[in-house]
Write a protein that holds these residues in place. Structure first.
Motif, PDB file in Angstrom:
ATOM      1  N   ALA A  17       0.862  -1.179   0.000  1.00 49.30           N
ATOM      2  CA  ALA A  17       0.000   0.000   0.000  1.00 49.30           C
ATOM      3  C   ALA A  17       0.898   1.229   0.000  1.00 49.30           C
ATOM      4  O   ALA A  17       1.796   1.343   0.836  1.00 49.30           O
ATOM      5  N   ILE A  19       0.410   5.014   0.585  1.00 45.88           N
ATOM      6  CA  ILE A  19      -0.599   5.925   1.118  1.00 45.88           C
ATOM      7  C   ILE A  19      -0.135   7.353   0.867  1.00 45.88           C
ATOM      8  O   ILE A  19       0.795   7.837   1.512  1.00 45.88           O
ATOM      9  N   CYS A  23      -6.524   8.352   3.997  1.00 47.91           N
ATOM     10  CA  CYS A  23      -6.703   6.900   4.082  1.00 47.91           C
ATOM     11  C   CYS A  23      -7.519   6.644   5.343  1.00 47.91           C
ATOM     12  O   CYS A  23      -6.989   6.680   6.451  1.00 47.91           O
ATOM     13  N   ALA A  31      -5.365  -1.018   3.303  1.00 50.08           N
ATOM     14  CA  ALA A  31      -3.932  -0.798   3.528  1.00 50.08           C
ATOM     15  C   ALA A  31      -3.408  -1.760   4.596  1.00 50.08           C
ATOM     16  O   ALA A  31      -2.328  -2.333   4.456  1.00 50.08           O
ATOM     17  N   CYS A  34      -2.439  -5.247   3.521  1.00 51.06           N
ATOM     18  CA  CYS A  34      -1.245  -5.409   2.691  1.00 51.06           C
ATOM     19  C   CYS A  34      -0.044  -5.840   3.539  1.00 51.06           C
ATOM     20  O   CYS A  34       0.010  -5.597   4.746  1.00 51.06           O
ATOM     21  N   ARG A  37       3.331  -1.321   4.017  1.00 47.46           N
ATOM     22  CA  ARG A  37       2.622  -0.051   3.944  1.00 47.46           C
ATOM     23  C   ARG A  37       3.638   1.074   3.990  1.00 47.46           C
ATOM     24  O   ARG A  37       4.390   1.204   4.959  1.00 47.46           O
TER      25      ARG A  37
END
Length: 174
Positions: A17, A19, A23, A31, A34, A37
């Motif tokens: 992810a 970001i 979010c 996220a 995943c 991140r």
């Protein structure tokens, strides 16, 4: 749509992810599902569900509990606040923080670095990570050993080990 988190968490490929901005809620759940991140410094994250009167979805409570621990996950769920990218890094929700202008290029660079690794070893390493969260230690060790031997018994593994050994001997002092 409700299977997205499950797919991100369990698919054999490593999921990332990136970001970049806001979010919240379901996006934070995706996220959290995943493997990796990364965030921009300007990112803003929030569990947000309670603010709108929802109990949560996309597996966020499950993932947060495993990523951050039960107490911190409950704090974020029950007392939703907006976190900056730096806050998320300090909590351990994201593992790397980049300036916004570099987030996507750095994410791509790291993804390509993963692509250069042995695909079987990477898939089995992800499977190990999933198994570690589900099994007792003795059961986990048996599965981990079988996966390791699956990698180690290939000719390319022996070649890589010999190459690494030769490199270390060349770079050793004296």
């Amino acid at each position: 749509i409700y299977d997205a988190s499950l797919l991100l968490h369990t698919m054999p490929q490593v999921t990332i992810a990136a970001i970049d901005g806001g979010c919240a809620g379901a996006g934070m759940g995706w996220a959290a599902a995943c493997d990796l991140r990364f965030a921009a410094e300007e990112a803003r994250l929030s569990t947000a569900f309670l603010v709108v009167g929802a109990s949560g979805d996309m597996g966020l409570a499950w993932s947060l509990t495993r990523i951050l621990g039960a107490a911190r996950a409950r704090d974020l769920m029950f007392l939703p606040e907006k976190l900056t990218g730096a806050d998320a890094l300090a909590l351990g929700f994201v593992t790397r923080l980049f300036p916004r202008a570099a987030l996507h290029s750095e994410t791509e660079r790291l993804a390509l670095q993963l692509c250069e690794r042995d695909p079987l070893a990477l898939r089995l390493m992800k499977a190990n990570a999933l198994s570690a969260g589900e099994l007792g230690f003795a059961d986990y060790l048996a599965i981990e050993t079988a996966r390791h031997l699956r990698c180690a018994n290939r000719p390319e593994f022996a070649a890589r080990m010999a190459d690494r050994f030769a490199q270390s001997r060349r770079s050793a002092p004296g």
